[in-house]
Write a protein that holds these residues in place. Structure first.
Motif, PDB file in Angstrom:
ATOM      1  N   VAL A 235       0.831  -1.203   0.000  1.00  0.00           N
ATOM      2  CA  VAL A 235       0.000   0.000   0.000  1.00  0.00           C
ATOM      3  C   VAL A 235       0.867   1.256   0.000  1.00  0.00           C
ATOM      4  CG1 VAL A 235      -1.618   1.350   1.401  1.00  0.00           C
ATOM      5  CG2 VAL A 235      -2.003  -1.088   1.056  1.00  0.00           C
ATOM      6  N   GLN A 236       1.977   1.226   0.738  1.00  0.00           N
ATOM      7  CA  GLN A 236       2.827   2.403   0.856  1.00  0.00           C
ATOM      8  C   GLN A 236       3.677   2.654  -0.388  1.00  0.00           C
ATOM      9  OE1 GLN A 236       5.148   1.999   4.431  1.00  0.00           O
ATOM     10  NE2 GLN A 236       3.394   2.329   5.798  1.00  0.00           N
ATOM     11  N   ASN A 237       3.951   1.624  -1.180  1.00  0.00           N
ATOM     12  CA  ASN A 237       4.902   1.769  -2.278  1.00  0.00           C
ATOM     13  C   ASN A 237       4.299   1.578  -3.667  1.00  0.00           C
ATOM     14  OD1 ASN A 237       7.856   1.934  -1.046  1.00  0.00           O
ATOM     15  ND2 ASN A 237       6.669   0.528   0.232  1.00  0.00           N
ATOM     16  N   TYR A 238       3.035   1.145  -3.765  1.00  0.00           N
ATOM     17  CA  TYR A 238       2.438   0.875  -5.079  1.00  0.00           C
ATOM     18  C   TYR A 238       0.992   1.359  -5.110  1.00  0.00           C
ATOM     19  CZ  TYR A 238       6.385  -2.325  -5.782  1.00  0.00           C
ATOM     20  OH  TYR A 238       7.638  -2.871  -5.900  1.00  0.00           O
ATOM     21  N   THR A 239       0.534   1.619  -6.327  1.00  0.00           N
ATOM     22  CA  THR A 239      -0.893   1.827  -6.575  1.00  0.00           C
ATOM     23  C   THR A 239      -1.373   0.716  -7.504  1.00  0.00           C
ATOM     24  OG1 THR A 239      -0.457   3.260  -8.483  1.00  0.00           O
ATOM     25  CG2 THR A 239      -0.699   4.318  -6.325  1.00  0.00           C
ATOM     26  N   ARG A 240      -2.571   0.253  -7.261  1.00  0.00           N
ATOM     27  CA  ARG A 240      -3.128  -0.861  -8.054  1.00  0.00           C
ATOM     28  C   ARG A 240      -4.538  -0.493  -8.472  1.00  0.00           C
ATOM     29  NH1 ARG A 240      -5.219  -6.616  -5.813  1.00  0.00           N
ATOM     30  NH2 ARG A 240      -4.880  -7.915  -7.663  1.00  0.00           N
ATOM     31  N   THR A 241      -4.781  -0.479  -9.754  1.00  0.00           N
ATOM     32  CA  THR A 241      -6.112  -0.159 -10.281  1.00  0.00           C
ATOM     33  C   THR A 241      -6.526  -1.216 -11.294  1.00  0.00           C
ATOM     34  OG1 THR A 241      -5.112   1.241 -11.993  1.00  0.00           O
ATOM     35  CG2 THR A 241      -5.827   2.327  -9.950  1.00  0.00           C
ATOM     36  N   ILE A 242      -7.833  -1.362 -11.440  1.00  0.00           N
ATOM     37  CA  ILE A 242      -8.413  -2.289 -12.419  1.00  0.00           C
ATOM     38  C   ILE A 242      -9.151  -1.446 -13.451  1.00  0.00           C
ATOM     39  CG2 ILE A 242      -9.907  -4.272 -12.782  1.00  0.00           C
ATOM     40  CD1 ILE A 242      -7.483  -4.869 -11.043  1.00  0.00           C
ATOM     41  N   THR A 243      -8.750  -1.543 -14.706  1.00  0.00           N
ATOM     42  CA  THR A 243      -9.364  -0.757 -15.779  1.00  0.00           C
ATOM     43  C   THR A 243     -10.747  -1.316 -16.115  1.00  0.00           C
ATOM     44  OG1 THR A 243      -8.328  -2.126 -17.491  1.00  0.00           O
ATOM     45  CG2 THR A 243      -7.092  -0.212 -16.701  1.00  0.00           C
ATOM     46  N   GLY A 244     -11.446  -0.589 -17.002  1.00  0.00           N
ATOM     47  CA  GLY A 244     -12.794  -1.000 -17.379  1.00  0.00           C
ATOM     48  C   GLY A 244     -12.848  -2.364 -18.040  1.00  0.00           C
ATOM     49  N   ASN A 245     -11.812  -2.753 -18.771  1.00  0.00           N
ATOM     50  CA  ASN A 245     -11.799  -4.072 -19.416  1.00  0.00           C
ATOM     51  C   ASN A 245     -11.215  -5.165 -18.524  1.00  0.00           C
ATOM     52  OD1 ASN A 245      -9.145  -3.330 -19.384  1.00  0.00           O
ATOM     53  ND2 ASN A 245      -8.865  -3.316 -21.619  1.00  0.00           N
ATOM     54  N   GLY A 246     -11.048  -4.841 -17.199  1.00  0.00           N
ATOM     55  CA  GLY A 246     -10.572  -5.848 -16.255  1.00  0.00           C
ATOM     56  C   GLY A 246      -9.070  -6.013 -16.208  1.00  0.00           C
ATOM     57  N   ARG A 247      -8.343  -5.112 -16.841  1.00  0.00           N
ATOM     58  CA  ARG A 247      -6.879  -5.217 -16.840  1.00  0.00           C
ATOM     59  C   ARG A 247      -6.316  -4.582 -15.577  1.00  0.00           C
ATOM     60  NH1 ARG A 247      -2.968  -1.693 -19.001  1.00  0.00           N
ATOM     61  NH2 ARG A 247      -0.956  -2.717 -19.442  1.00  0.00           N
ATOM     62  N   GLU A 248      -5.379  -5.292 -14.956  1.00  0.00           N
ATOM     63  CA  GLU A 248      -4.748  -4.817 -13.733  1.00  0.00           C
ATOM     64  C   GLU A 248      -3.547  -3.925 -14.071  1.00  0.00           C
ATOM     65  OE1 GLU A 248      -3.404  -7.042  -9.704  1.00  0.00           O
ATOM     66  OE2 GLU A 248      -2.174  -7.521 -11.460  1.00  0.00           O
ATOM     67  N   VAL A 249      -3.496  -2.748 -13.439  1.00  0.00           N
ATOM     68  CA  VAL A 249      -2.401  -1.811 -13.658  1.00  0.00           C
ATOM     69  C   VAL A 249      -1.738  -1.528 -12.308  1.00  0.00           C
ATOM     70  CG1 VAL A 249      -1.721   0.475 -14.459  1.00  0.00           C
ATOM     71  CG2 VAL A 249      -3.555  -0.765 -15.630  1.00  0.00           C
ATOM     72  N   ILE A 250      -0.453  -1.863 -12.208  1.00  0.00           N
ATOM     73  CA  ILE A 250       0.314  -1.644 -10.978  1.00  0.00           C
ATOM     74  C   ILE A 250       1.426  -0.643 -11.275  1.00  0.00           C
ATOM     75  CG2 ILE A 250       1.801  -2.704  -9.226  1.00  0.00           C
ATOM     76  CD1 ILE A 250       0.308  -5.311  -9.657  1.00  0.00           C
ATOM     77  N   LYS A 251       1.516   0.384 -10.445  1.00  0.00           N
ATOM     78  CA  LYS A 251       2.543   1.418 -10.623  1.00  0.00           C
ATOM     79  C   LYS A 251       3.223   1.684  -9.286  1.00  0.00           C
ATOM     80  CE  LYS A 251       1.344   5.141 -12.707  1.00  0.00           C
ATOM     81  NZ  LYS A 251       0.550   6.349 -13.045  1.00  0.00           N
ATOM     82  N   ARG A 252       4.511   2.010  -9.379  1.00  0.00           N
ATOM     83  CA  ARG A 252       5.239   2.393  -8.171  1.00  0.00           C
ATOM     84  C   ARG A 252       4.875   3.819  -7.780  1.00  0.00           C
ATOM     85  NH1 ARG A 252      11.550   1.153  -8.329  1.00  0.00           N
ATOM     86  NH2 ARG A 252      11.273   1.362  -6.069  1.00  0.00           N
ATOM     87  N   ARG A 253       4.732   4.042  -6.505  1.00  0.00           N
ATOM     88  CA  ARG A 253       4.505   5.394  -6.010  1.00  0.00           C
ATOM     89  C   ARG A 253       5.786   6.209  -6.107  1.00  0.00           C
ATOM     90  NH1 ARG A 253      -0.116   6.434  -3.090  1.00  0.00           N
ATOM     91  NH2 ARG A 253      -1.372   4.598  -2.512  1.00  0.00           N
TER      92      ARG A 253
END
Length: 568
Positions: A235-253
C-alpha cells in the motif's frame, strides 16, 4: 618485604551492600502471571539483565555467571549450589517486560532509592544529548524492501501451512526468486530492468495476498505478522487499479507532484523484520533505526573546608581522604528511545514532563540548539520552572543560510502598529495571525507594487509573486528570542554552557556499552535495552564513587613517571 595490594570489592557485592533489595517482584506483576509452575523471580532476572549490560555479556555468559560466580550469587541471594537457569529465560523476560510496557521499572526503582539516599535531587542541573541507533536489520532500498517483504511472507506461510502454500504457488519458480535474501545478490544495473523487477515483486505480493484472503483459505493465515507487513508495504509503495476491461495496472509510487506521493517518513516501513525502524538524517549522518536521548545530572561539586579544597583543588582528587563532602557522581535520570524521524526539539517537553513526574525536574537544563526554540524556553519556564540553557538555532531562511541578501534580522518589526519595515524603507501592507506546524505565528506581507520595481528585490526574494512575505514570532517569543541571543555572547553564558560538554563523555560510555547498535528488533525491546544500560552505567559510576576509584583515569607519560620517581 611485599606490600599487599588492596582488592577492589566487586560491583555486584557493592550493590547488594549499599542498595539492598531495590527491585521487587510486585513491580513486574503486569507481565508475569501467578498461576502455573513457579519460575525465576522477575526482579532477579532484572538484576541479571543490569549486570549483563554492565559487563557486556551475552545471554549464555550471563546465565553462566549466575551459575558459577559468587559475587552474582551474593547479589541475587542464591545458595552456592543453585544451578541457575537456561539462557533463553532472559530473552523471554525481556519480551514479556517490553510487551507489558514495563521498560521503565528498573530505572525508576533505582532512581527512587538514590533519591532517598540523597544522591539525586530535584531543582539541580541536568544536561541532555542524543545519538543515532542503528537497527538490527539490513538497510534496504525500495526495490529490496518490496522483494524482501514478499520473501518474508512466503517464508512465514511455508512454515505455518506448507501444504496450503504448495497448492497456490509454483514452488520452484518462487524458490528461484525468493529462496535467498534480497541482499545476497545484486539487482540489475539497468533502471528499466529494476522497474520491471519492482512491478514483478508487487504482482507476486498481490497474488499472495489474494490467496491468503480468499474464502477457501484458513482465516488464521491472515493473522500472521509477515502477511500484514506485506500488505502495508504494498500500500505504501504501489498503486493498483483495475481498468474498465478488467486489466490490472500496478505502478510504483513516486514523490509528488510527479507521482502519487509517498507516506511521510515517520509512517513508512523500512524493513519487514523491524516495522519500528525508520530512516533518519542528522547533518551528514544517514541511518536506519532509532534515536537515543540521555539526560544526566551535572551539579556543582560541593565546597568544603579541607586543605586541598582551600588550595584550589577540584574533583575527588582535590579533597582529603577523610573529607566529608566528596563530589557526587553524575547519574542518568532519564532515557528516551524514539524512531529516527523524531527531532530533538520534539523531545524537550517530553523529557521535562517525565522528570517532573518523577519529582526530578531540574532547575537548569543544558541542551544544544537542536532541542531549543524561543517557544520552548518560554513554555518550560512557565510549566515547570525549568530554565533551558543553550544557544538557539540560527536563522534558517535562504538568505541567512547563503550569507547573502536580506535575512529576517534585517527587518524591523513594530508590534504596536503591526507593521514590518524592510531594509529599503518600505512598510508591509498586511499582518496576518496564523498557525504554522501547530504554533502561533504572524505573516507580514509586502506590496507587489513596492517589491516589484525594488532594485534590491533579488537580495530579498525569488518568489514568483515578486513580493516578500516574512514570518514573525509573537511578541513574547520574539522578546525571549532576542534576550537569549543577546545572552549567548556573554562570557558568563559561555562559561556556564561549557557544562553541557560533559555529556559527550556519557554518550561515549553508552556507545562503548553498545548503545549505538540495537541488540534486538522492535522499539519496545530496544527501549528496554537502553533503560537497563542506563541502570548499568549508573551502578558503574556509583561503584567508582563508593570505592574512590576515578573513572576518568589519565595516562601518565614516561617523563611524568620519571619526575614522580625522583620526587619519591
Amino acid at each position: 618485604m611485599y606490600r599487599s595490594r588492596k582488592t577492589e570489592r566487586p560491583l555486584a557485592v557493592e550493590i547488594r551492600d549499599r542498595l539492598g533489595q531495590w527491585l521487587a517482584d510486585e513491580e513486574f506483576a503486569a507481565a508475569f502471571g501467578i498461576r502455573g509452575r513457579p519460575g525465576w523471580p522477575p526482579s532477579r532476572l532484572a538484576l541479571v539483565t543490569v549486570l549483563q549490560r554492565a559487563e557486556k555479556l551475552t545471554d549464555r555468559l550471563a546465565a553462566e555467571a549466575v551459575r558459577a560466580r559468587l559475587d552474582w550469587k551474593y547479589l541475587l541471594g542464591l545458595l552456592l549450589e543453585d544451578p541457575g537457569f537456561d539462557h533463553t529465560v532472559l530473552a523471554e523476560f525481556r519480551g514479556k517486560a517490553a510487551e507489558a510496557g514495563l521498560e521503565q521499572v528498573a530505572l525508576d526503582a533505582l532512581l527512587e532509592r538514590l533519591v532517598s539516599a540523597g544522591l539525586v535531587k530535584a531543582g539541580g542541573k541536568q544536561r541532555t544529548d542524543s545519538t543515532h541507533v542503528i537497527a538490527a536489520v539490513a538497510a534496504l532500498n525500495r526495490l529490496e524492501l518490496a522483494g524482501e517483504s514478499v520473501r518474508a511472507a512466503v517464508e512465514a506461510l511455508a512454515a505455518a501451512h506448507p501444504d496450503w502454500l504448495a497448492q497456490r504457488i509454483c514452488v520452484s519458480d518462487w524458490t528461484r526468486r525468493y529462496g535467498t535474501p534480497m541482499t545476497a545478490w545484486r539487482p540489475p544495473a539497468s533502471q528499466a530492468k529494476q522497474d520491471e523487477l519492482a512491478i514483478a515483486y508487487a504482482r507476486d505480493g498481490y497474488a499472495l495476498l489474494e490467496a491468503v484472503y480468499g474464502p477457501s483459505s484458513p482465516p488464521w493465515l491472515r493473522e500472521l505478522p509477515a502477511v500484514d507487513v506485506l500488505r502495508r508495504v504494498l500500500v505504501q509503495n504501489y498503486t493498483r487499479t483495475i481498468t474498465g476491461n478488467g486489466r490490472e495496472v500496478i505502478k510504483r509510487r513516486e514523490k509528488e507532484p510527479e507521482g502519487d506521493g509517498l507516506p511521510p517518513g515517520h509512517a513508512r516501513i523500512a524493513s519487514p523484520y523491524d516495522t519500528d525502524a525508520r530512516w533518519g538524517v542528522k547533518r551528514e549522518e544517514f541511518w536506519l533505526g532509532y534515536k537515543l536521548h540521555v539526560t544526566e545530572t551535572c551539579d556543582d561539586e560541593p565546597r568544603c573546608g579541607c586543605p586541598a579544597a582551600r588550595d584550589g583543588g577540584t574533583g575527588r582528587r582535590g579533597h582529603d581522604g577523610d573529607c566529608a563532602a566528596p563530589a557526587f557522581p553524575n547519574l542518568i535520570t532519564h532515557v528516551a528511545t524514539t524512531d529516527a524521524t523524531v527531532t530533538d526539539n520534539q523531545m524537550t517537553a517530553v523529557i521535562d514532563d517525565d522528570l517532573a513526574g518523577k519529582t526530578l525536574a531540574p532547575g537548569r537544563h543544558y541542551l544544544d540548539s537542536g532541542y531549543l526554540s524561543a517557544a520552548l524556553v518560554v513554555a518550560e519556564a512557565a510549566r515547570h520552572g525549568i530554565a533551558l540553557i543553550g544557544p538557539l538555532l540560527a536563522d534558517t531562511s535562504a538568505q541567512a543560510r547563503a550569507g547573502h541578501g536580506y535575512a529576517r534580522a534585517d527587518f524591523t518589526v513594530d508590534y504596536d502598529s503591526k507593521t514590518v519595515l524592510c531594509p529599503q524603507g518600505k512598510t508591509s501592507v498586511s499582518w496576518t495571525l496564523c498557525a504554522q506546524r501547530g504554533k502561533d505565528a504572524i505573516v507580514a506581507t509586502f506590496s507587489a507594487a513596492d517589491c516589484g520595481p525594488c532594485p534590491a528585490r533579488t537580495l530579498c526574494t525569488t518568489s514568483s509573486t515578486k513580493r516578500r512575505q516574512l514570518t514573525v514570532l509573537p511578541r513574547d517569543l520574539a522578546e525571549a528570542q532576542a534576550a537569549a541571543r543577546a545572552a549567548e555572547t556573554a562570557i558568563q553564558f559561555q562559561a556556564d554552557y561549557a557544562r553541557r560538554a560533559g555529556v559527550e563523555g556519557t554518550m561515549h560510555q553508552a556507545v562503548s556499552h553498545g548503545a549505538r547498535r540495537a541488540r534486538y528488533r522492535g522499539l519496545p525491546k530496544t527501549r528496554l535495552d537502553h533503560l537497563y544500560m542506563a541502570c548499568a552505567l549508573n551502578l558503574i559510576r556509583l561503584h567508582a564513587y563508593w570505592t574512590g576509584t576515578p573513572l576518568d583515569r589519565r595516562r601518565t607519560s614516561h617523563l611524568a613517571r620519571l619526575e614522580l620517581g625522583l620526587a619519591a
